[in-house]
Design an enzyme around this catalytic site. Structure first.
Site, short mmCIF file in Angstrom:
data_model
loop_
_atom_site.label_atom_id
_atom_site.label_comp_id
_atom_site.label_asym_id
_atom_site.label_seq_id
_atom_site.Cartn_x
_atom_site.Cartn_y
_atom_site.Cartn_z
N ASP A 121 0.86 -1.18 0.00
CA ASP A 121 0.00 0.00 0.00
C ASP A 121 0.89 1.23 0.00
O ASP A 121 1.97 1.22 0.62
CB ASP A 121 -0.91 0.02 1.23
N ASP A 137 -6.92 -1.44 -4.86
CA ASP A 137 -8.02 -1.02 -3.99
C ASP A 137 -8.93 0.00 -4.69
O ASP A 137 -10.15 -0.01 -4.51
CB ASP A 137 -7.48 -0.41 -2.70
#
Length: 171
Positions: A121, A137
């Site tokens: 991330d 995402d």
């Protein structure tokens, strides 16, 4: 039959492109952000900052990789089955695209879990202190949001009954 084959080829190519873009951005994050201070895009708004996430959304299920992998595989298989059983008409192209974005995002994060044992991330939205996320995402979030709009406002109840009934079930 020809349109089904065309849809299959398009779907596989689209999945490759989506997952490829996701993995490319993650490789950039690893090479440019890992061990470095945050890269500020817009002061107090958006920055790139490296994180190895062993959980799911909002770091839920932290460290439960086997469970997350199993859950993702089940969801991917169900969604892929539904995608390839959609009528091969233009009417269902928007639904097909939403499903492809969801599958591309799920596949990108699944690939991370299988290869790295964590998800990379790196996008951080500062004003609301939102958890870090990645391109996969974004695919999932946009795909689910647009799919919800389609289900509520675009497709008729009869179309949805036909799509979501089990084989042999009468509507």
């Amino acid at each position: 039959m020809k349109s089904q084959k065309r849809n299959l080829i398009f779907s596989l190519l689209m999945l490759c492109v989506l997952m490829g873009v996701d993995q490319f951005t993650k490789l950039l994050a690893i090479s440019r952000l890992k061990g470095q201070p945050s890269f500020i895009i817009l002061q107090s708004v958006l920055e790139f900052s490296y994180l190895e996430n062993t959980g799911a959304a909002f770091s839920s299920f932290e460290g439960r990789q086997a469970f997350l992998i199993t859950l993702t595989v089940v969801v991917v298989l169900l969604l892929a089955w539904k995608l390839f059983t959609l009528p091969a008409t233009r009417r269902f192209t928007p639904m097909r695209l939403c499903m492809l974005f969801i599958l591309g995002g799920a596949g990108g994060n699944l690939l991370d879990r299988l290869v790295r044992h964590y998800v990379v991330d790196f996008i951080y939205f500062v004003p609301i202190n939102f958890p870090k996320f990645n391109v996969a995402d974004v695919y999932i979030t946009c795909g689910v949001a647009l799919l919800a709009l389609l289900l509520f406002f675009y497709y008729t109840e009869e179309e949805l009954d036909r799509l979501f009934s089990l084989p042999g079930q009468k509507n």
